[in-house]
Design an enzyme around this catalytic site. Structure first.
Site, PDB file in Angstrom:
ATOM      1  N   ARG A  41     -50.490   0.712  88.595  1.00 29.66           N
ATOM      2  CA  ARG A  41     -49.400   1.390  87.836  1.00 29.66           C
ATOM      3  C   ARG A  41     -49.123   2.800  88.722  1.00 29.66           C
ATOM      4  O   ARG A  41     -47.724   3.120  88.575  1.00 29.66           O
ATOM      5  CB  ARG A  41     -49.892   2.039  86.498  1.00 29.66           C
ATOM      6  CG  ARG A  41     -49.499   3.304  85.925  1.00 29.66           C
ATOM      7  CD  ARG A  41     -48.180   2.888  85.016  1.00 29.66           C
ATOM      8  NE  ARG A  41     -47.958   3.933  84.193  1.00 29.66           N
ATOM      9  CZ  ARG A  41     -47.300   4.982  84.700  1.00 29.66           C
ATOM     10  NH1 ARG A  41     -46.937   5.098  86.104  1.00 29.66           N
ATOM     11  NH2 ARG A  41     -46.935   6.100  84.003  1.00 29.66           N
ATOM     12  N   ASP A  77     -40.558  -0.566  77.181  1.00 28.54           N
ATOM     13  CA  ASP A  77     -40.477   0.611  76.049  1.00 28.54           C
ATOM     14  C   ASP A  77     -39.621   0.445  75.070  1.00 28.54           C
ATOM     15  O   ASP A  77     -38.461   0.124  75.457  1.00 28.54           O
ATOM     16  CB  ASP A  77     -40.781   1.827  76.867  1.00 28.54           C
ATOM     17  CG  ASP A  77     -41.801   3.026  75.838  1.00 28.54           C
ATOM     18  OD1 ASP A  77     -42.712   2.984  76.034  1.00 28.54           O
ATOM     19  OD2 ASP A  77     -40.739   3.571  75.140  1.00 28.54           O
ATOM     20  N   TYR A 154     -36.758  10.221  68.234  1.00 25.22           N
ATOM     21  CA  TYR A 154     -37.064  10.784  69.573  1.00 25.22           C
ATOM     22  C   TYR A 154     -35.666  11.371  70.194  1.00 25.22           C
ATOM     23  O   TYR A 154     -35.506  12.511  70.774  1.00 25.22           O
ATOM     24  CB  TYR A 154     -37.510   9.831  70.720  1.00 25.22           C
ATOM     25  CG  TYR A 154     -38.967   9.263  70.676  1.00 25.22           C
ATOM     26  CD1 TYR A 154     -39.766  10.271  70.793  1.00 25.22           C
ATOM     27  CD2 TYR A 154     -39.195   7.987  70.012  1.00 25.22           C
ATOM     28  CE1 TYR A 154     -41.082  10.024  70.556  1.00 25.22           C
ATOM     29  CE2 TYR A 154     -40.208   7.680  69.647  1.00 25.22           C
ATOM     30  CZ  TYR A 154     -41.480   8.623  70.012  1.00 25.22           C
ATOM     31  OH  TYR A 154     -42.778   8.167  69.812  1.00 25.22           O
TER      32      TYR A 154
HETATM   33  O1  CP3 Z   1     -48.722  -3.237  75.123  1.00 31.51           O
HETATM   34  C1  CP3 Z   1     -47.956  -2.530  75.577  1.00 31.51           C
HETATM   35  O2  CP3 Z   1     -48.064  -1.178  75.883  1.00 31.51           O
HETATM   36  C2  CP3 Z   1     -46.464  -3.063  75.808  1.00 31.51           C
HETATM   37  C3  CP3 Z   1     -45.713  -2.357  76.299  1.00 31.51           C
HETATM   38  C4  CP3 Z   1     -45.319  -1.186  75.271  1.00 31.51           C
HETATM   39  C5  CP3 Z   1     -44.938   0.245  75.900  1.00 31.51           C
HETATM   40  N1  CP3 Z   1     -44.620   0.897  74.949  1.00 31.51           N
HETATM   41  C6  CP3 Z   1     -45.549   0.556  77.337  1.00 31.51           C
HETATM   42  C7  CP3 Z   1     -45.913   2.164  77.333  1.00 31.51           C
HETATM   43  C8  CP3 Z   1     -44.769  -1.202  73.966  1.00 31.51           C
HETATM   44  C9  CP3 Z   1     -44.762  -2.157  73.137  1.00 31.51           C
HETATM   45  C10 CP3 Z   1     -44.376   0.110  73.747  1.00 31.51           C
HETATM   46  C11 CP3 Z   1     -43.602   0.548  72.458  1.00 31.51           C
HETATM   47  C12 CP3 Z   1     -43.550   1.953  72.399  1.00 31.51           C
HETATM   48  N2  CP3 Z   1     -43.254   3.000  72.927  1.00 31.51           N
HETATM   49  C13 CP3 Z   1     -43.459   2.456  70.825  1.00 31.51           C
HETATM   50  C14 CP3 Z   1     -43.700   1.759  69.637  1.00 31.51           C
HETATM   51  C15 CP3 Z   1     -45.193   1.216  69.643  1.00 31.51           C
HETATM   52  C16 CP3 Z   1     -46.087   2.182  68.841  1.00 31.51           C
HETATM   53  O3  CP3 Z   1     -47.202   2.350  69.647  1.00 31.51           O
HETATM   54  O4  CP3 Z   1     -46.106   2.508  67.664  1.00 31.51           O
HETATM   55  C17 CP3 Z   1     -43.426   3.671  70.996  1.00 31.51           C
HETATM   56  C18 CP3 Z   1     -43.399   4.929  69.666  1.00 31.51           C
HETATM   57  C19 CP3 Z   1     -42.882   4.207  72.147  1.00 31.51           C
HETATM   58  C20 CP3 Z   1     -42.615   5.527  72.871  1.00 31.51           C
HETATM   59  C21 CP3 Z   1     -44.007   6.051  73.670  1.00 31.51           C
HETATM   60  N3  CP3 Z   1     -43.864   5.329  74.971  1.00 31.51           N
HETATM   61  C22 CP3 Z   1     -44.991   6.603  73.531  1.00 31.51           C
HETATM   62  C23 CP3 Z   1     -45.243   7.230  72.124  1.00 31.51           C
HETATM   63  C24 CP3 Z   1     -45.683   6.801  74.540  1.00 31.51           C
HETATM   64  C25 CP3 Z   1     -47.185   7.305  74.727  1.00 31.51           C
HETATM   65  C26 CP3 Z   1     -47.353   8.513  75.671  1.00 31.51           C
HETATM   66  C27 CP3 Z   1     -48.676   8.606  76.084  1.00 31.51           C
HETATM   67  O5  CP3 Z   1     -48.931   8.606  77.161  1.00 31.51           O
HETATM   68  O6  CP3 Z   1     -49.663   8.356  75.127  1.00 31.51           O
HETATM   69  C28 CP3 Z   1     -45.067   5.857  75.609  1.00 31.51           C
HETATM   70  C29 CP3 Z   1     -45.540   5.685  76.997  1.00 31.51           C
HETATM   71  C30 CP3 Z   1     -46.071   4.203  77.102  1.00 31.51           C
HETATM   72  N4  CP3 Z   1     -45.358   3.334  76.882  1.00 31.51           N
HETATM   73  C31 CP3 Z   1     -47.145   3.855  77.879  1.00 31.51           C
HETATM   74  C32 CP3 Z   1     -47.355   2.349  78.032  1.00 31.51           C
HETATM   75  C33 CP3 Z   1     -48.233   1.798  78.465  1.00 31.51           C
HETATM   76  C34 CP3 Z   1     -48.454   4.787  78.232  1.00 31.51           C
HETATM   77  C35 CP3 Z   1     -48.102   5.814  79.313  1.00 31.51           C
HETATM   78  C36 CP3 Z   1     -48.024   5.158  80.564  1.00 31.51           C
HETATM   79  O7  CP3 Z   1     -48.764   4.229  80.916  1.00 31.51           O
HETATM   80  O8  CP3 Z   1     -47.568   6.006  81.506  1.00 31.51           O
END
Ligand code: CP3
Length: 352
Positions: A41, A77, A154
């Site tokens: 990543r 995302d 958001y």
């Molecule tokens: O399995 C998977 O993770 C598939 C890909 C995926 C991501 N986001 C990648 C991601 C999916 C399906 C999502 C959906 C998503 N994104 C939702 C709905 C799902 C849920 O959990 O309710 C929401 C609300 C978001 C918005 C979002 N993006 C949030 C709240 C966060 C978390 C911030 C954190 O770091 O805790 C993200 C970041 C994000 N999206 C990460 C990933 C793997 C983690 C941060 C990173 O690796 O940089």
């Protein structure tokens, strides 16, 4: 490779057919807790990783290889479409989506122009194509979008919120502007998921993660119309449509009338109770993610309980009640997958 209800247990369960084994996948299984994800990543914005098809296809496939889950979920995302049309949003590690200039006025609608997938998100199309090439006929690819309310939360709040005060104030005070915002976000979700289906996604999940902050009346008036628009637009595409939210116990019966084929349930409502509220829909869920930290005896008991209760529905896809957390032990997730696969069908039959 051609997937059919007979070859892919996930698709069979979504259609209420009898699967050869109880299907399981985990929301947020891509990324997060896997060391092989962190290695790949790097430290930039997740939106940059998503925009690189060789990285995002690999991250999508990593949990399939490690866990043997029945479905891959696209590494992308819910904010990708609004980012791609230039709304001005980033995802801050450890925090979530953050918006430079939150949505507040009618003129902000212009910042949400229609999505042109071939130009705006060619990298998503390429990622889906790469993943589909790699998956065998037993494993489905789930594409997704954020539901209009959750994405709007958001855009209006400017970032993650606990109280949703700004977005609720907007919908109550300016219902016409809200309806236009939700409608534009529905169009973005339709174009985003449509492009994923065109490229080979086998199913679509609409994440309305924060819908549980709404009362049933608010959900019906302010969130449902745009969600129904997305479900209607996907109806003719022939792929299962899953609708998921957290804290939706009081909304489940409404969610079941949006056109969704499968309803995702968080851990607060036992699946047999959910079946009573929802009626004739396959369910997805709902092991409490916190229990993954409680050791194998607790995990095994809770997993078997979810399977027994899930047998009340016309189809069950095993999942967590919400997503994988970054500090979860991948071995605990693997333990769940193996248990669901070895015992799932037997436990479910006994419970029926
Ligand atoms: O399995 C998977 O993770 C598939 C890909 C995926 C991501 N986001 C990648 C991601 C999916 C399906 C999502 C959906 C998503 N994104 C939702 C709905 C799902 C849920 O959990 O309710 C929401 C609300 C978001 C918005 C979002 N993006 C949030 C709240 C966060 C978390 C911030 C954190 O770091 O805790 C993200 C970041 C994000 N999206 C990460 C990933 C793997 C983690 C941060 C990173 O690796 O940089």
């Amino acid at each position: 490779m051609t997937k059919t209800l007979a070859t892919a247990p996930f698709l069979a369960a979504c259609r209420g057919e009898e699967p050869s084994r109880l299907p399981v996948w985990f929301m947020r299984q891509a990324g997060r807790s896997l060391p092989e994800y962190r290695a790949l990543r790097g430290s930039g914005s997740i939106l940059d990783a998503i925009a690189d098809p060789s990285i995002s296809a690999e991250v999508t496939l990593q949990p399939v290889r490690r866990y043997g889950v029945d479905a891959a979920v696209l590494f992308s995302d819910i904010v990708v479409p609004v980012h791609a049309v230039g709304f001005g949003i980033d995802v801050v590690p450890g925090r979530g989506p953050v918006v430079e200039q939150p949505f507040a006025h009618e003129r902000d609608l212009e910042r949400l122009r229609p999505l042109n997938p071939e130009q705006d998100i060619a990298y998503v199309i390429e990622t889906v194509e790469k993943v589909v090439e790699e998956l065998d006929e037993t494993t489905a690819l789930i594409g997704f979008a954020g539901a209009p309310f959750t994405v709007a939360s958001y855009l209006v709040e400017g970032g993650p919120s606990r109280t949703f005060t700004k977005v609720k104030a907007l919908m109550h005070r300016e219902p016409e502007l809200w309806a236009q915002l939700a409608d534009r976000l529905a169009d973005l979700a339709i174009a985003f998921t449509g492009a994923q289906i065109d490229a080979g996604a086998d199913a679509i999940q609409l994440f309305d993660s924060w819908a549980g902050s709404l009362s049933p009346d608010e959900y019906q008036r302010f969130a449902m119309p745009a969600t129904i628009k997305v479900m209607d637009a996907l109806a003719s595409r022939g792929v299962p449509r899953i609708l998921f939210g957290v804290g939706t116990g009081e909304l489940l019966s409404l969610m079941a009338t949006t056109g969704a084929d499968v309803i995702g349930v968080d851990w607060r409502v036992p699946l047999d109770v959910a079946t009573k509220r929802i009626g004739n829909h396959p369910l997805q869920g709902n092991l409490d993610p916190a229990l993954l930290f409680a050791g194998e005896t607790v995990i095994a008991d809770a997993t078997r309980d979810v399977i027994r209760r899930g047998a009340s529905a016309p189809g069950h896809i095993f999942n967590l009640g919400h997503g994988v957390m970054p500090d979860m032990d991948p071995d605990a997730l693997k333990f769940v997958v193996d248990l669901v696969h070895t015992e799932g069908v037997t436990i479910a039959k006994e419970a029926q």
